[in-house]
Motif scaffolding. Structure first.
Motif, PDB file in Angstrom:
ATOM      1  N   THR A  11       1.694  -6.702  -1.753  1.00  0.00           N
ATOM      2  CA  THR A  11       1.366  -7.895  -0.674  1.00  0.00           C
ATOM      3  C   THR A  11       1.556  -9.177  -1.713  1.00  0.00           C
ATOM      4  O   THR A  11       2.037 -10.327  -1.586  1.00  0.00           O
ATOM      5  N   VAL A  12       0.490  -9.095  -2.833  1.00  0.00           N
ATOM      6  CA  VAL A  12       0.411 -10.209  -3.520  1.00  0.00           C
ATOM      7  C   VAL A  12       1.470 -10.592  -4.215  1.00  0.00           C
ATOM      8  O   VAL A  12       1.771 -11.496  -4.474  1.00  0.00           O
ATOM      9  N   ARG A  26      -7.729 -18.022  -5.909  1.00  0.00           N
ATOM     10  CA  ARG A  26      -8.301 -18.817  -4.805  1.00  0.00           C
ATOM     11  C   ARG A  26      -7.080 -18.991  -3.665  1.00  0.00           C
ATOM     12  O   ARG A  26      -7.146 -18.543  -2.491  1.00  0.00           O
ATOM     13  N   GLU A  27      -5.954 -19.375  -4.054  1.00  0.00           N
ATOM     14  CA  GLU A  27      -4.856 -19.730  -3.221  1.00  0.00           C
ATOM     15  C   GLU A  27      -4.317 -18.348  -2.666  1.00  0.00           C
ATOM     16  O   GLU A  27      -3.828 -18.179  -1.470  1.00  0.00           O
ATOM     17  N   VAL A  28      -4.095 -17.318  -3.438  1.00  0.00           N
ATOM     18  CA  VAL A  28      -3.744 -15.994  -3.113  1.00  0.00           C
ATOM     19  C   VAL A  28      -4.632 -15.645  -2.064  1.00  0.00           C
ATOM     20  O   VAL A  28      -4.313 -14.825  -0.909  1.00  0.00           O
ATOM     21  N   ARG A  33      -6.144 -14.228   3.499  1.00  0.00           N
ATOM     22  CA  ARG A  33      -6.816 -14.227   4.600  1.00  0.00           C
ATOM     23  C   ARG A  33      -6.151 -14.782   5.957  1.00  0.00           C
ATOM     24  O   ARG A  33      -6.551 -14.337   7.106  1.00  0.00           O
ATOM     25  N   ALA A  34      -5.256 -15.750   5.763  1.00  0.00           N
ATOM     26  CA  ALA A  34      -4.489 -16.237   6.930  1.00  0.00           C
ATOM     27  C   ALA A  34      -3.702 -15.079   7.462  1.00  0.00           C
ATOM     28  O   ALA A  34      -3.318 -15.214   8.916  1.00  0.00           O
ATOM     29  N   GLU A  35      -3.455 -13.905   6.802  1.00  0.00           N
ATOM     30  CA  GLU A  35      -2.604 -12.837   7.270  1.00  0.00           C
ATOM     31  C   GLU A  35      -3.461 -11.971   7.822  1.00  0.00           C
ATOM     32  O   GLU A  35      -3.245 -10.851   8.208  1.00  0.00           O
ATOM     33  N   GLY A  36      -4.818 -12.150   7.693  1.00  0.00           N
ATOM     34  CA  GLY A  36      -5.777 -11.304   8.605  1.00  0.00           C
ATOM     35  C   GLY A  36      -6.358 -10.205   7.382  1.00  0.00           C
ATOM     36  O   GLY A  36      -7.160  -9.208   7.993  1.00  0.00           O
TER      37      GLY A  36
END
Length: 136
Positions: A11-12, A26-28, A33-36
């Motif tokens: 995913t990363v 932090r951006e990753v 987080r936006a993806e749950g």
């Protein structure tokens, strides 16, 4: 030796390979987080450090933090896994026959298209042409 990525590593890497610019931990973490996927900063930092140790990302200092960039592309990574499995199979022909037998007709057409591209590309310039699509 190329290693198979775990779920979180994959995913990363998907985000790093698709990023227009190097990304900080932090951006990753924010994207995840936006993806749950609410993960601790230290978890994401550890994954990115491991990816760096595996040679899949490059990092550069940006103030007190690192910014990460994916090395190569997902296609190059997948190709290295396939090549490694093929070389370790013990019988390259049988391995490739088994792979082709498991493919759909659409996927075999992608292989034929790839062979056409490789055969028509001047030696020494692999990947000089785009394939225009991916197998499903």
């Amino acid at each position: 030796m190329t290693r198979v990525l775990g779920d979180l590593e994959d995913t990363v890497m998907t985000h790093l390979w698709g990023a227009r610019a190097p990304m900080a931990v932090r951006e990753v973490q924010d994207v995840l987080r936006a993806e749950g996927r609410a993960l601790a900063y230290t978890t994401v930092a550890t994954v990115m450090d491991n990816l760096h140790a595996k040679g899949l990302v490059e990092r550069s200092r940006s103030g007190r933090a690192f910014r990460y960039t994916g090395v190569g592309s997902r296609a190059e990574y997948a190709a290295s896994l396939m090549k490694q499995a093929w070389e370790r199979s013990g019988d390259a022909t049988a391995c490739f026959v088994a792979l082709l037998s498991a493919m759909t007709q659409q996927q075999r057409a992608v292989v034929e298209n790839a062979l056409h591209i490789v055969r028509s590309t001047p030696q020494g310039t692999p990947g000089a042409q785009e394939t225009g699509g991916a197998a499903q």
